[in-house]
Design an enzyme around this catalytic site. Structure first.
Site, PDB file in Angstrom:
ATOM      1  N   VAL A  14     -22.440 -37.223 -22.496  1.00 57.90           N
ATOM      2  CA  VAL A  14     -23.470 -37.795 -23.365  1.00 57.90           C
ATOM      3  C   VAL A  14     -23.463 -39.320 -23.295  1.00 57.90           C
ATOM      4  CG1 VAL A  14     -24.098 -38.120 -25.797  1.00 57.90           C
ATOM      5  CG2 VAL A  14     -23.736 -35.838 -24.898  1.00 57.90           C
ATOM      6  N   GLY A  15     -22.303 -39.925 -23.549  1.00 59.15           N
ATOM      7  CA  GLY A  15     -22.230 -41.387 -23.588  1.00 59.15           C
ATOM      8  C   GLY A  15     -22.695 -42.030 -22.292  1.00 59.15           C
ATOM      9  N   ASP A  35     -14.044 -46.169 -22.900  1.00 58.34           N
ATOM     10  CA  ASP A  35     -13.336 -44.896 -22.994  1.00 58.34           C
ATOM     11  C   ASP A  35     -11.850 -45.173 -22.820  1.00 58.34           C
ATOM     12  OD1 ASP A  35     -14.644 -41.778 -22.367  1.00 58.34           O
ATOM     13  OD2 ASP A  35     -12.470 -42.043 -22.391  1.00 58.34           O
ATOM     14  N   GLU A 161     -27.794 -36.084 -30.010  1.00 62.25           N
ATOM     15  CA  GLU A 161     -28.352 -36.092 -28.652  1.00 62.25           C
ATOM     16  C   GLU A 161     -28.837 -34.682 -28.293  1.00 62.25           C
ATOM     17  OE1 GLU A 161     -29.173 -38.646 -26.657  1.00 62.25           O
ATOM     18  OE2 GLU A 161     -30.127 -36.908 -25.772  1.00 62.25           O
ATOM     19  N   LEU A 221     -27.076 -29.002 -35.044  1.00 67.32           N
ATOM     20  CA  LEU A 221     -26.382 -27.713 -35.039  1.00 67.32           C
ATOM     21  C   LEU A 221     -27.403 -26.577 -35.061  1.00 67.32           C
ATOM     22  CD1 LEU A 221     -23.419 -27.996 -37.603  1.00 67.32           C
ATOM     23  CD2 LEU A 221     -23.353 -28.167 -35.129  1.00 67.32           C
ATOM     24  N   ALA A 222     -28.420 -26.727 -35.905  1.00 67.37           N
ATOM     25  CA  ALA A 222     -29.415 -25.667 -36.055  1.00 67.37           C
ATOM     26  C   ALA A 222     -30.222 -25.487 -34.773  1.00 67.37           C
ATOM     27  CB  ALA A 222     -30.337 -25.988 -37.227  1.00 67.37           C
ATOM     28  N   CYS A 276     -21.287 -26.777 -25.661  1.00 69.83           N
ATOM     29  CA  CYS A 276     -21.924 -26.969 -26.974  1.00 69.83           C
ATOM     30  C   CYS A 276     -22.273 -25.705 -27.744  1.00 69.83           C
ATOM     31  CB  CYS A 276     -23.180 -27.807 -26.806  1.00 69.83           C
ATOM     32  SG  CYS A 276     -22.813 -29.484 -26.281  1.00 69.83           S
ATOM     33  N   LYS A 339     -24.081 -24.028 -15.617  1.00 67.62           N
ATOM     34  CA  LYS A 339     -25.489 -23.940 -15.235  1.00 67.62           C
ATOM     35  C   LYS A 339     -25.703 -24.777 -13.983  1.00 67.62           C
ATOM     36  CE  LYS A 339     -28.496 -26.250 -17.835  1.00 67.62           C
ATOM     37  NZ  LYS A 339     -29.136 -27.064 -18.893  1.00 67.62           N
TER      38      LYS A 339
HETATM   39  N1  NAD Z   1     -22.495 -32.308 -23.113  1.00 69.57           N
HETATM   40  C1  NAD Z   1     -23.689 -32.114 -23.616  1.00 69.57           C
HETATM   41  O1  NAD Z   1     -24.599 -31.584 -22.981  1.00 69.57           O
HETATM   42  C2  NAD Z   1     -23.998 -32.550 -25.019  1.00 69.57           C
HETATM   43  C3  NAD Z   1     -25.327 -32.598 -25.444  1.00 69.57           C
HETATM   44  C4  NAD Z   1     -25.599 -33.046 -26.734  1.00 69.57           C
HETATM   45  C5  NAD Z   1     -24.555 -33.401 -27.576  1.00 69.57           C
HETATM   46  N2  NAD Z   1     -23.262 -33.307 -27.149  1.00 69.57           N
HETATM   47  C6  NAD Z   1     -22.208 -33.739 -28.051  1.00 69.57           C
HETATM   48  O2  NAD Z   1     -21.809 -35.071 -27.688  1.00 69.57           O
HETATM   49  C7  NAD Z   1     -20.404 -35.260 -27.937  1.00 69.57           C
HETATM   50  C8  NAD Z   1     -19.722 -35.706 -26.644  1.00 69.57           C
HETATM   51  O3  NAD Z   1     -19.869 -34.677 -25.692  1.00 69.57           O
HETATM   52  P1  NAD Z   1     -19.531 -34.912 -24.151  1.00 69.57           P
HETATM   53  O4  NAD Z   1     -19.944 -33.675 -23.444  1.00 69.57           O
HETATM   54  O5  NAD Z   1     -20.069 -36.226 -23.725  1.00 69.57           O
HETATM   55  O6  NAD Z   1     -17.934 -35.006 -24.238  1.00 69.57           O
HETATM   56  P2  NAD Z   1     -16.920 -35.534 -23.118  1.00 69.57           P
HETATM   57  O7  NAD Z   1     -15.640 -34.851 -23.371  1.00 69.57           O
HETATM   58  O8  NAD Z   1     -17.572 -35.433 -21.764  1.00 69.57           O
HETATM   59  O9  NAD Z   1     -16.761 -37.113 -23.433  1.00 69.57           O
HETATM   60  C9  NAD Z   1     -16.127 -37.617 -24.538  1.00 69.57           C
HETATM   61  C10 NAD Z   1     -15.335 -38.837 -24.104  1.00 69.57           C
HETATM   62  O10 NAD Z   1     -14.831 -39.506 -25.277  1.00 69.57           O
HETATM   63  C11 NAD Z   1     -13.585 -40.110 -24.948  1.00 69.57           C
HETATM   64  N3  NAD Z   1     -12.852 -40.430 -26.175  1.00 69.57           N
HETATM   65  C12 NAD Z   1     -12.373 -39.582 -27.113  1.00 69.57           C
HETATM   66  N4  NAD Z   1     -11.802 -40.254 -28.116  1.00 69.57           N
HETATM   67  C13 NAD Z   1     -11.916 -41.583 -27.833  1.00 69.57           C
HETATM   68  C14 NAD Z   1     -11.538 -42.784 -28.487  1.00 69.57           C
HETATM   69  N5  NAD Z   1     -10.934 -42.764 -29.669  1.00 69.57           N
HETATM   70  N6  NAD Z   1     -11.803 -43.960 -27.882  1.00 69.57           N
HETATM   71  C15 NAD Z   1     -12.429 -44.001 -26.695  1.00 69.57           C
HETATM   72  N7  NAD Z   1     -12.818 -42.899 -26.023  1.00 69.57           N
HETATM   73  C16 NAD Z   1     -12.583 -41.696 -26.588  1.00 69.57           C
HETATM   74  C17 NAD Z   1     -12.911 -39.079 -24.074  1.00 69.57           C
HETATM   75  O11 NAD Z   1     -11.898 -39.651 -23.288  1.00 69.57           O
HETATM   76  C18 NAD Z   1     -14.107 -38.539 -23.258  1.00 69.57           C
HETATM   77  O12 NAD Z   1     -14.217 -39.197 -22.004  1.00 69.57           O
HETATM   78  C19 NAD Z   1     -19.901 -33.930 -28.482  1.00 69.57           C
HETATM   79  O13 NAD Z   1     -19.928 -33.992 -29.875  1.00 69.57           O
HETATM   80  C20 NAD Z   1     -20.933 -32.929 -27.995  1.00 69.57           C
HETATM   81  O14 NAD Z   1     -21.028 -31.809 -28.825  1.00 69.57           O
HETATM   82  C21 NAD Z   1     -22.966 -32.927 -25.871  1.00 69.57           C
END
Ligand code: NAD
Length: 448
Positions: A14-15, A35, A161, A221-222, A276, A339
């Site tokens: 996401v980030g 990160d 997101e 969530l919903a 998710c 996927k």
């Molecule tokens: N992956 C998706 O498709 C998607 C879509 C929408 C929402 N989300 C939500 O977004 C959020 C992130 O998901 P993601 O898939 O990007 O996760 P991810 O695991 O790919 O990335 C999270 C990152 O955060 C870093 N991190 C954790 N704690 C930290 C800290 N204290 N300081 C700095 N870095 C830190 C981790 O090292 C990791 O690289 C989740 O809540 C997820 O539910 C994900």
């Protein structure tokens, strides 16, 4: 309030993509993604062909913005200090220990982030919940800021997101909606407006929806629960189709042509995966129980139970096809990602199906075009309940090509919707099509 510097904590699925797109579309804003994971940041700063995340179009966006106004760094404190707006995009997995284990979201990463921000910030900040969080998390974050902060003002917004992996860049360019939840106070509304102004650089105003914080947190969530529910609904009907002679594709088409229902997310398959859907529904179930809404909790829990049932049913069909024992049989597992168009295998049905086939005696030949062997081995080690590595190392092969995986196999399973799998010819082999890719082909097709 005009934002000039953004920091995003969490350089994951996401980030990384969301900040790359903000940087691309807002060249006047400096965006730093931080990160703790050094390897991940090094990869974001490395060759475009090896970014830590595979998404169509991502490398092009990074190529344009990186070094101009998009930066990746491990210097978390520095980026927090300098930014006016901070996104928290850290992981929120299902808790494995303590109260709510197996159901509730593990908020330790979000809490650590909030603590870090509180301790470092010397000027006012807008802090944005980008991670998917249980409704009312902003309250907990505010407590951390009040307790740990150094007297500066923090305004908390929710901006969940909605991107889907595999189409993340297109989803970010043309979002169905951008949701921003903020407090109804004057400072809350100012912060909401500052974020609206950022998205308005490329998202039409009518698609930017502003709400209160709780609606925004819960809407994410919903939404995921409702998407997953459609998949489980059609999958549950696929079982009934098999008993009655009805055809699930014909059924999906007939149902989806009703404009009140629509055709999307109505394709029967081996089940949903990804980091998710399952975690967010479990989180929703936990929340409902917490508020004493047991009937509502049970309703949503059923979505996951049907998904597990579908995976189990699919694997059992393969075992039954070979007479109940796979000893000496080689099965090709085509597709490990959850996927197509992603290298993400989190909660992928392939992990579960492969385990069940392996435990029924099969030798496995695994192929995925994007998931690295390292990740596949890690998934096997981390998620299969196998005592010793030697128990599986000798009977599992990771292939470099589709034909390497299929040539010697007795059966082929299709578990990810990769385009290239639609074109392969399977000569005289049992094909177990878990993604409904091979419609109308004259092959030994055992559908779902
Ligand atoms: N992956 C998706 O498709 C998607 C879509 C929408 C929402 N989300 C939500 O977004 C959020 C992130 O998901 P993601 O898939 O990007 O996760 P991810 O695991 O790919 O990335 C999270 C990152 O955060 C870093 N991190 C954790 N704690 C930290 C800290 N204290 N300081 C700095 N870095 C830190 C981790 O090292 C990791 O690289 C989740 O809540 C997820 O539910 C994900």
């Amino acid at each position: 309030m005009k934002i000039k510097k953004i920091c995003c904590i969490g350089a994951g699925y996401v980030g990384g993509p969301t900040m790359a797109v903000i940087a691309l579309k807002c060249p006047d804003i400096n965006v730093t993604v931080v990160d703790l994971n050094k390897e991940r940041i090094a990869a974001w700063n490395g060759p475009l062909a090896n970014l830590p995340i595979y998404e169509p179009g991502l490398a092009e966006v990074v190529a344009e913005a990186r070094g101009r106004n998009l930066f990746f760094s491990t210097e978390v404190d520095k980026a927090i200090e300098e930014a006016e707006m901070i996104f928290m995009a850290v992981n929120t997995p299902t808790k494995t220990k303590g109260e709510g284990a197996g159901m509730a979201a593990d908020l330790r990463y979000v809490e650590a982030c909030a603590k870090n921000i509180a301790q470092v910030a010397k000027t006012d900040k807008v802090v944005i919940e980008k991670s998917t969080l249980p409704v009312r998390t902003a309250e907990k974050i505010k407590e951390i800021f009040d307790r740990e902060g150094k007297g500066v003002h923090f305004e908390i917004l929710s901006n969940p997101e909605f991107l889907a992996e595999g189409t993340a860049i297109q989803d970010l360019f043309k979002s169905d909606r951008v949701l921003i939840g903020g407090d109804e106070t004057e400072s809350g509304q100012k912060a909401v407006q500052a974020l609206v102004d950022i998205y308005a650089n490329w998202i039409p105003k009518e698609k930017i929806l502003t709400t209160n914080v709780w609606s925004s947190e819960l809407a994410k969530l919903a939404s995921n629960a409702m998407l997953a529910q459609r998949i489980s609904s059609i999958n549950s009907l696929s079982a009934l189709c098999e008993k009655t002679g009805a055809n699930i594709d014909e059924l999906s088409k007939a149902i989806g042509m009703d404009h009140r229902i629509g055709p999307k997310f109505l394709k029967a398959s081996v089940g949903f995966g990804g980091s998710c859907f399952q975690k967010d529904i479990l989180n929703l179930v936990y929340l409902c129980r917490h508020y004493g809404l047991d009937e509502v909790a049970e309703y949503w829990h059923q979505v996951i139970k049907i998904n597990d049932y579908q995976k189990e049913r699919f694997a059992q069909k393969i075992i039954d096809h070979f007479g109940g024992d796979l000893t000496g049989k080689t099965i090709a597992i085509l597709g490990w990602a959850f996927k197509a168009n992603t290298n993400d295998s989190r909660e992928s049905p392939a992990i579960y199906i492969a385990e069940k086939l392996f435990k029924a005696g099969a030798i496995l030949e695994i192929f995925d075009p994007m998931v690295s062997p390292k990740i596949i081995w890690n998934d096997i080690k981390n998620y299969w309940k196998v005592e010793k590595e030697t128990d599986f190392k000798a009977k599992i092969y990771i292939s470099e090509t589709i034909s390497d995986a299929t040539n010697k196999s007795d059966g082929v399973t299709l578990l990810t919707e990769w385009e290239e799998f639609k074109k392969i010819a399977f000569l005289e082999k049992a094909v177990f099509d878990g993604r409904n890719l091979l419609k109308n082909r004259e092959i030994n097709y055992v559908g779902i």
